[in-house]
Design a protein around this motif. Structure first.
Motif, short mmCIF file in Angstrom:
data_model
loop_
_atom_site.label_atom_id
_atom_site.label_comp_id
_atom_site.label_asym_id
_atom_site.label_seq_id
_atom_site.Cartn_x
_atom_site.Cartn_y
_atom_site.Cartn_z
N SER A 120 0.82 -1.22 0.00
CA SER A 120 0.00 0.00 0.00
C SER A 120 0.85 1.26 0.00
N PHE A 121 1.98 1.20 0.69
CA PHE A 121 2.79 2.41 0.89
C PHE A 121 3.52 2.82 -0.39
N ILE A 122 3.94 1.84 -1.19
CA ILE A 122 4.57 2.18 -2.46
C ILE A 122 3.52 2.70 -3.44
N LEU A 123 2.27 2.22 -3.32
CA LEU A 123 1.19 2.73 -4.18
C LEU A 123 0.86 4.18 -3.84
N SER B 102 1.65 12.17 -9.03
CA SER B 102 0.69 12.84 -9.91
C SER B 102 -0.26 13.77 -9.17
N PHE B 103 -0.48 13.51 -7.88
CA PHE B 103 -1.48 14.27 -7.14
C PHE B 103 -0.91 14.79 -5.82
N PHE C 149 -8.33 18.65 -8.75
CA PHE C 149 -8.26 17.30 -9.30
C PHE C 149 -8.88 17.21 -10.70
N ALA C 150 -10.10 17.71 -10.87
CA ALA C 150 -10.82 17.57 -12.14
C ALA C 150 -10.07 18.23 -13.29
N SER C 151 -9.63 19.46 -13.09
CA SER C 151 -8.91 20.17 -14.16
C SER C 151 -7.53 19.59 -14.38
N GLY C 152 -6.89 19.12 -13.30
CA GLY C 152 -5.54 18.57 -13.40
C GLY C 152 -5.50 17.29 -14.19
N ILE C 153 -6.46 16.40 -13.96
CA ILE C 153 -6.46 15.12 -14.67
C ILE C 153 -6.84 15.30 -16.13
N GLU C 154 -7.57 16.36 -16.41
CA GLU C 154 -7.96 16.64 -17.79
C GLU C 154 -6.79 17.21 -18.60
N SER C 155 -5.95 18.00 -17.96
CA SER C 155 -4.84 18.64 -18.66
C SER C 155 -3.56 17.81 -18.67
N SER D 299 -1.42 11.79 -15.38
CA SER D 299 -2.06 11.63 -14.07
C SER D 299 -2.99 10.41 -14.03
N TRP D 300 -3.39 9.92 -15.20
CA TRP D 300 -4.23 8.72 -15.22
C TRP D 300 -3.48 7.51 -14.66
N LYS D 301 -2.17 7.50 -14.87
CA LYS D 301 -1.37 6.41 -14.31
C LYS D 301 -1.41 6.46 -12.79
N GLY D 302 -1.26 7.68 -12.24
CA GLY D 302 -1.34 7.84 -10.79
C GLY D 302 -2.70 7.45 -10.26
N LEU D 303 -3.75 7.79 -11.03
CA LEU D 303 -5.10 7.42 -10.63
C LEU D 303 -5.26 5.90 -10.59
N GLY D 304 -4.60 5.23 -11.53
CA GLY D 304 -4.65 3.77 -11.54
C GLY D 304 -4.02 3.17 -10.30
N TYR D 305 -2.88 3.72 -9.87
CA TYR D 305 -2.23 3.23 -8.65
C TYR D 305 -3.15 3.42 -7.44
N ILE D 306 -3.79 4.57 -7.35
CA ILE D 306 -4.66 4.84 -6.21
C ILE D 306 -5.90 3.95 -6.26
N ALA D 307 -6.40 3.67 -7.46
CA ALA D 307 -7.55 2.77 -7.59
C ALA D 307 -7.21 1.37 -7.09
#
Length: 311
Positions: free
Chosen positions: A23-26, A33-34, A205-211, A215-223
Motif C-alpha cells: 500500500s505504501f509504495i502505491l 501525480s497528485f 483534481f478535475a482540471s488537473g487530470i484533464e490537462s 495523471s491517469w497512471k497515478g489514478l490507476g495506482y490509487i484505484a
C-alpha cells in the motif's frame, strides 16, 4: 481452522501481507501525480464507490445509535488516516511508513487501557515501551538524517496508527454483533461523500487530470490501493478472523513491514546499517503486546535474538 483446507487461512494471510505491505509504495506512486489531499480523498472516494453495492444491501436494520458509531469508525478508521499517510509520505520513505504503521497494536493496547479500563500484563506494557523505542530509533536513522524533519512527518503516521487503534477499540466495544462487511461498507458510506465534496470542490483534481494525461497512471495506482488494499483486503481480513482466530489474523501485522521494506529497497530507498535493529525492536514490541503468556518460546527466542544482535 477448517480441516479440509488448512492451507487456506495461510494463503489469505500471505495475500493480505502482500497487499497491505504494498500500500505504501502505491501511495508513493500516487503522490507523483497528485497532492497529498487528492491522494487521501481519492482513496476514500474510490473505496466508497466500490463498496456502495454492499452498503445498499446493509442499510436496513441499523439503529440510529449504531449509525453514530459507524460515522466515528469511518472517520478514525478510514478518512483521517488516508490523508495522514499521504501527507507523511511527502517527507519520509514508503518503507518507513509501512514499518511505523506496525505500531498500531501498541497503540491499541494503550487506548484500551486509558479509555476502556483494560488491565494488561507487565510484559504487554514492556512491549509498548520497546516498540516505541524502536520507532524513535527508526526515525533517527532514516530519511534525510535530520531527526526533527523526519519526526515532523513520522508523527503523522503515528497519529494515523492511533486512529486505527481507536477504531479497533470502538468496533470491539460497540459493534460486536454487527456483520463485518456491514461495518466496512457502511462506515465508508458515511465518509465517502465528505471526501468527494473535498476532492471536487476544494482541489484542482478535475482540471488537473484533464490537462495532464500522465495523471491517469497515478489514478490507476490509487484505484488499486483503494479497491484491493482497502475494500477487498478488509473483507478478506474479516473472513480470515471467521476462519481462524483473531490472534492468527493479527499476525499479518508482523509481515507488513517486511513487504514495505522490500518494496522500498527495490524502489531505491536507502537501507541504513541501524535500520534492521530498530525494525526488530518494533516487531519485538508488537509480539509482546499481542502475547498472553511468556511461555511462548518462539517469542522469547525472537526477543533474545534481538538483544544478541544489538550486542
Amino acid at each position: 481452522m477448517p480441516e479440509r483446507k488448512p492451507w487456506l487461512p495461510w494463503l489469505i494471510l500471505i495475500i493480505l501481507a502482500l497487499v497491505w505491505g504494498s500500500s505504501f509504495i502505491l501511495i508513493k506512486r500516487g503522490l507523483e501525480s497528485f497532492s497529498p489531499g487528492e491522494v487521501g480523498a481519492l482513496r476514500v472516494v474510490i473505496t466508497w464507490l466500490f463498496l456502495l453495492p454492499f452498503a445498499a444491501k446493509k442499510l436496513r436494520g441499523i439503529p440510529l445509535d449504531q449509525w453514530k458509531v459507524l460515522i466515528a469508525v469511518g472517520m478514525v478508521g478510514s478518512l483521517i488516516p488516508a490523508f495522514l499517510f499521504a501527507a507523511a509520505q511527502r517527507g519520509i520513505d514508503s518503507s518507513l511508513a509501512g514499518i511505523l504503521n506496525s505500531l498500531t497494536p501498541l497503540f491499541t493496547l494503550i487506548v484500551s487501557i486509558v479509555f476502556f479500563k483494560n488491565r494488561p500484563k507487565w510484559f504487554n506494557v514492556t512491549g509498548v515501551i520497546i516498540g516505541l523505542a524502536g520507532a524513535i530509533g527508526l526515525v533517527s536513522v532514516s530519511g534525510s538524517g535530520n531527526f526533527t524533519v523526519n519526526m515532523g512527518f513520522a508523527i503523522l503516521i503515528i497519529i494515523a496508527a492511533i486512529c486505527y487503534a481507536v477504531n479497533v477499540n470502538i468496533v470491539k466495544a460497540y459493534l460486536q454483533g454487527v456483520d463485518p462487511v456491514a461495518i466496512t461498507a457502511l462506515s465508508f458510506f458515511t465518509v465517502g461523500p465528505m471526501a468527494a465534496i473535498y476532492l471536487f470542490g476544494f482541489t484542482p483534481f478535475a482540471s488537473g487530470i484533464e490537462s495532464n494525461p500522465e495523471s491517469w497512471k497515478g489514478l490507476g495506482y490509487i484505484a488499486i490501493l483503494a479497491i484491493a488494499g482497502t475494500g477487498l483486503a478488509l473483507m478478506l481480513f474479516n473472513r480470515l478472523i471467521q476462519m481462524s482466530s483473531a490472534v492468527f489474523a493479527s499476525s499479518v501485522t508482523y509481515f507488513i513491514p517486511v513487504i514495505a521494506l522490500i518494496w522500498g529497497i527495490a524502489d531505491g530507498e536507502k537501507f541504513r546499517p541501524g535500520f534492521l535493529l530498530w525494525v526488530m525492536l518494533v516487531i519485538s514490541g508488537v509480539l509482546l503486546v499481542n502475547t498472553s503468556s511468556l511461555t511462548n518460546n518462539r517469542i522469547v527466542r525472537f526477543i533474545a535474538g534481538v538483544v544478541k544482535f544489538s550486542d
